[in-house]
Design a protein around this motif. Structure first.
Motif, PDB file in Angstrom:
ATOM      1  N   ASP A 159       0.861  -1.181   0.000  1.00  0.00           N
ATOM      2  CA  ASP A 159       0.000   0.000   0.000  1.00  0.00           C
ATOM      3  C   ASP A 159       0.897   1.230   0.000  1.00  0.00           C
ATOM      4  OD1 ASP A 159      -1.865   1.965   0.281  1.00  0.00           O
ATOM      5  OD2 ASP A 159      -2.649   1.256   2.212  1.00  0.00           O
ATOM      6  N   MET A 160       1.091   1.819  -1.171  1.00  0.00           N
ATOM      7  CA  MET A 160       2.021   2.944  -1.295  1.00  0.00           C
ATOM      8  C   MET A 160       1.515   4.201  -0.596  1.00  0.00           C
ATOM      9  SD  MET A 160       4.492   1.483  -2.549  1.00  0.00           S
ATOM     10  CE  MET A 160       5.513   2.940  -2.587  1.00  0.00           C
ATOM     11  N   SER A 161       0.239   4.247  -0.224  1.00  0.00           N
ATOM     12  CA  SER A 161      -0.271   5.420   0.487  1.00  0.00           C
ATOM     13  C   SER A 161       0.316   5.501   1.899  1.00  0.00           C
ATOM     14  CB  SER A 161      -1.794   5.382   0.552  1.00  0.00           C
ATOM     15  OG  SER A 161      -2.228   4.296   1.352  1.00  0.00           O
ATOM     16  N   CYS A 162       0.884   4.398   2.393  1.00  0.00           N
ATOM     17  CA  CYS A 162       1.501   4.399   3.724  1.00  0.00           C
ATOM     18  C   CYS A 162       2.918   4.957   3.691  1.00  0.00           C
ATOM     19  CB  CYS A 162       1.534   2.982   4.292  1.00  0.00           C
ATOM     20  SG  CYS A 162      -0.092   2.293   4.564  1.00  0.00           S
ATOM     21  N   SER A 163       3.467   5.130   2.520  1.00  0.00           N
ATOM     22  CA  SER A 163       4.833   5.615   2.384  1.00  0.00           C
ATOM     23  C   SER A 163       4.835   7.140   2.317  1.00  0.00           C
ATOM     24  CB  SER A 163       5.469   5.027   1.123  1.00  0.00           C
ATOM     25  OG  SER A 163       6.770   5.507   0.986  1.00  0.00           O
ATOM     26  N   THR A 164       5.396   7.768   3.326  1.00  0.00           N
ATOM     27  CA  THR A 164       5.477   9.231   3.368  1.00  0.00           C
ATOM     28  C   THR A 164       6.889   9.636   3.732  1.00  0.00           C
ATOM     29  OG1 THR A 164       4.942   9.359   5.715  1.00  0.00           O
ATOM     30  CG2 THR A 164       3.080   9.356   4.176  1.00  0.00           C
ATOM     31  N   GLU A 165       7.148  10.934   3.706  1.00  0.00           N
ATOM     32  CA  GLU A 165       8.466  11.452   4.099  1.00  0.00           C
ATOM     33  C   GLU A 165       8.763  11.127   5.562  1.00  0.00           C
ATOM     34  OE1 GLU A 165      10.883  12.921   2.270  1.00  0.00           O
ATOM     35  OE2 GLU A 165       9.663  12.435   0.531  1.00  0.00           O
ATOM     36  N   VAL A 218      14.020   6.738   7.252  1.00  0.00           N
ATOM     37  CA  VAL A 218      14.951   6.523   8.355  1.00  0.00           C
ATOM     38  C   VAL A 218      16.345   6.642   7.783  1.00  0.00           C
ATOM     39  CG1 VAL A 218      15.736   4.887  10.090  1.00  0.00           C
ATOM     40  CG2 VAL A 218      13.333   4.966   9.482  1.00  0.00           C
ATOM     41  N   ASP A 219      17.237   7.392   8.444  1.00  0.00           N
ATOM     42  CA  ASP A 219      18.588   7.569   7.932  1.00  0.00           C
ATOM     43  C   ASP A 219      19.499   6.476   8.478  1.00  0.00           C
ATOM     44  OD1 ASP A 219      20.700   8.689   6.568  1.00  0.00           O
ATOM     45  OD2 ASP A 219      21.265   9.943   8.282  1.00  0.00           O
ATOM     46  N   ILE A 220      19.790   5.496   7.622  1.00  0.00           N
ATOM     47  CA  ILE A 220      20.711   4.409   7.963  1.00  0.00           C
ATOM     48  C   ILE A 220      21.682   4.318   6.798  1.00  0.00           C
ATOM     49  CG2 ILE A 220      20.941   1.975   8.538  1.00  0.00           C
ATOM     50  CD1 ILE A 220      18.008   2.005   9.359  1.00  0.00           C
ATOM     51  N   SER A 221      22.670   5.174   6.803  1.00  0.00           N
ATOM     52  CA  SER A 221      23.621   5.313   5.698  1.00  0.00           C
ATOM     53  C   SER A 221      22.878   5.318   4.361  1.00  0.00           C
ATOM     54  CB  SER A 221      24.699   4.220   5.732  1.00  0.00           C
ATOM     55  OG  SER A 221      24.138   2.953   5.458  1.00  0.00           O
ATOM     56  N   GLY A 222      21.841   6.104   4.319  1.00  0.00           N
ATOM     57  CA  GLY A 222      20.997   6.224   3.142  1.00  0.00           C
ATOM     58  C   GLY A 222      19.547   6.181   3.573  1.00  0.00           C
ATOM     59  N   ASP A 223      18.632   6.426   2.663  1.00  0.00           N
ATOM     60  CA  ASP A 223      17.212   6.420   2.998  1.00  0.00           C
ATOM     61  C   ASP A 223      16.629   5.031   2.840  1.00  0.00           C
ATOM     62  OD1 ASP A 223      17.192   9.099   3.563  1.00  0.00           O
ATOM     63  OD2 ASP A 223      16.675   9.685   1.509  1.00  0.00           O
ATOM     64  N   VAL A 224      15.839   4.631   3.816  1.00  0.00           N
ATOM     65  CA  VAL A 224      15.122   3.361   3.775  1.00  0.00           C
ATOM     66  C   VAL A 224      13.639   3.704   3.820  1.00  0.00           C
ATOM     67  CG1 VAL A 224      14.714   1.163   4.929  1.00  0.00           C
ATOM     68  CG2 VAL A 224      16.979   2.210   5.017  1.00  0.00           C
ATOM     69  N   VAL A 225      12.866   3.133   2.899  1.00  0.00           N
ATOM     70  CA  VAL A 225      11.454   3.459   2.832  1.00  0.00           C
ATOM     71  C   VAL A 225      10.696   2.244   2.318  1.00  0.00           C
ATOM     72  CG1 VAL A 225      11.620   4.389   0.490  1.00  0.00           C
ATOM     73  CG2 VAL A 225       9.786   5.172   1.986  1.00  0.00           C
ATOM     74  N   ARG A 226       9.460   2.114   2.720  1.00  0.00           N
ATOM     75  CA  ARG A 226       8.625   1.046   2.158  1.00  0.00           C
ATOM     76  C   ARG A 226       8.360   1.380   0.700  1.00  0.00           C
ATOM     77  NH1 ARG A 226       4.802  -1.495   6.370  1.00  0.00           N
ATOM     78  NH2 ARG A 226       5.682  -0.737   8.294  1.00  0.00           N
ATOM     79  N   SER A 227       8.499   0.396  -0.144  1.00  0.00           N
ATOM     80  CA  SER A 227       8.257   0.648  -1.552  1.00  0.00           C
ATOM     81  C   SER A 227       7.802  -0.624  -2.241  1.00  0.00           C
ATOM     82  CB  SER A 227       9.517   1.169  -2.240  1.00  0.00           C
ATOM     83  OG  SER A 227      10.515   0.174  -2.228  1.00  0.00           O
ATOM     84  N   GLU A 228       7.244  -0.456  -3.410  1.00  0.00           N
ATOM     85  CA  GLU A 228       6.844  -1.610  -4.199  1.00  0.00           C
ATOM     86  C   GLU A 228       8.094  -2.294  -4.743  1.00  0.00           C
ATOM     87  OE1 GLU A 228       3.631  -1.206  -6.997  1.00  0.00           O
ATOM     88  OE2 GLU A 228       3.180   0.760  -6.148  1.00  0.00           O
ATOM     89  N   PRO A 229       7.991  -3.579  -5.057  1.00  0.00           N
ATOM     90  CA  PRO A 229       9.137  -4.257  -5.661  1.00  0.00           C
ATOM     91  C   PRO A 229       9.487  -3.633  -7.006  1.00  0.00           C
ATOM     92  CG  PRO A 229       7.432  -5.815  -5.010  1.00  0.00           C
ATOM     93  CD  PRO A 229       6.866  -4.454  -4.827  1.00  0.00           C
ATOM     94  N   VAL A 230      10.765  -3.692  -7.340  1.00  0.00           N
ATOM     95  CA  VAL A 230      11.220  -3.175  -8.627  1.00  0.00           C
ATOM     96  C   VAL A 230      10.747  -4.132  -9.709  1.00  0.00           C
ATOM     97  CG1 VAL A 230      13.248  -2.627 -10.019  1.00  0.00           C
ATOM     98  CG2 VAL A 230      13.243  -2.142  -7.560  1.00  0.00           C
ATOM     99  N   PRO A 231      10.062  -3.633 -10.743  1.00  0.00           N
ATOM    100  CA  PRO A 231       9.649  -4.534 -11.829  1.00  0.00           C
ATOM    101  C   PRO A 231      10.873  -5.187 -12.452  1.00  0.00           C
ATOM    102  CG  PRO A 231       8.665  -2.348 -12.070  1.00  0.00           C
ATOM    103  CD  PRO A 231       9.660  -2.261 -10.972  1.00  0.00           C
ATOM    104  N   TYR A 232      10.769  -6.466 -12.805  1.00  0.00           N
ATOM    105  CA  TYR A 232      11.967  -7.194 -13.185  1.00  0.00           C
ATOM    106  C   TYR A 232      12.685  -6.697 -14.432  1.00  0.00           C
ATOM    107  CZ  TYR A 232       9.561 -10.120 -16.634  1.00  0.00           C
ATOM    108  OH  TYR A 232       8.887 -10.572 -17.710  1.00  0.00           O
ATOM    109  N   PRO A 233      12.031  -6.069 -15.416  1.00  0.00           N
ATOM    110  CA  PRO A 233      12.857  -5.583 -16.526  1.00  0.00           C
ATOM    111  C   PRO A 233      13.898  -4.550 -16.082  1.00  0.00           C
ATOM    112  CG  PRO A 233      10.573  -5.691 -17.216  1.00  0.00           C
ATOM    113  CD  PRO A 233      10.599  -5.936 -15.727  1.00  0.00           C
ATOM    114  N   GLU A 234      13.616  -3.803 -15.005  1.00  0.00           N
ATOM    115  CA  GLU A 234      14.570  -2.810 -14.513  1.00  0.00           C
ATOM    116  C   GLU A 234      15.457  -3.355 -13.398  1.00  0.00           C
ATOM    117  OE1 GLU A 234      11.066  -1.724 -14.436  1.00  0.00           O
ATOM    118  OE2 GLU A 234      11.328  -1.172 -16.526  1.00  0.00           O
TER     119      GLU A 234
END
Length: 169
Positions: free
Chosen positions: A64-70, A74-90
């Motif tokens: 549910d991408m509506s749950c992903s906000t700024e 969390v700063d753990i040597s980069g940004d970590v965020v809930r996201s959809e899986p990367v489509p396999y062609p990419e």
């Protein structure tokens, strides 16, 4: 507070991790929106005939991408965020391709083709077959072609076909 912890804990100990599937412990909510159905001694198959993984092509639960906000960052040597899986062609298939081409020997690759083909022949729809062939061709062109050849050959001649092409000695 201790009783709340102990009740569930003793059920898991005595009955097993799927103690919530027993009718007396089962939640009263009829609509289930997750894939928590597998494990030791499952009592009930919630999604009969449906795949138990996400994402899938049959309309199962999804991110549910509506749950992903700024605020979720969390700063753990980069940004970590809930996201959809990367489509396999990419997606980056180089680690998997390196494993198949540089680590696995011919005998293991032969068994891998047989295992994957066997699973794809187990009632998989044509649309999913095409996705699977494309996926494995992204990993390694030769491996994907061998998998597709075996599946198509068995579909054409379902009785008694054994793939002996490119079999290592």
């Amino acid at each position: 507070m201790r009783r709340l912890f102990a009740y569930a804990d003793i059920h898991r100990y005595r009955i097993g991790p799927n103690s919530a599937q027993l009718p007396v412990n089962r939640p009263q909510v009829t609509e289930k929106r997750n894939y928590s159905v597998a494990g030791p001694m499952p009592f009930v198959e919630y999604l009969e005939g449906q795949p138990v993984y996400a994402p899938n092509s049959y309309g199962g639960p999804h991110a549910d991408m509506s749950c992903s906000t700024e605020e979720n960052l969390v700063d753990i040597s980069g940004d970590v965020v809930r996201s959809e899986p990367v489509p396999y062609p990419e997606a980056d298939f180089s680690p998997t391709g390196d494993l198949v081409c540089n680590v696995l020997d011919d005998a293991v690759r032969y068994r891998l083709v047989g295992n994957i083909s066997g699973h794809l022949l187990n009632g998989v729809s044509e649309a999913i077959l095409e996705k699977a062939f494309s996926y494995w061709k992204h990993v390694d062109t030769d491996l994907g072609a061998r998998i597709e050849n075996v599946v198509r050959e068995i579909q054409r001649h379902p009785s008694g076909f054994v793939d002996t092409r490119n079999k290592p000695s």
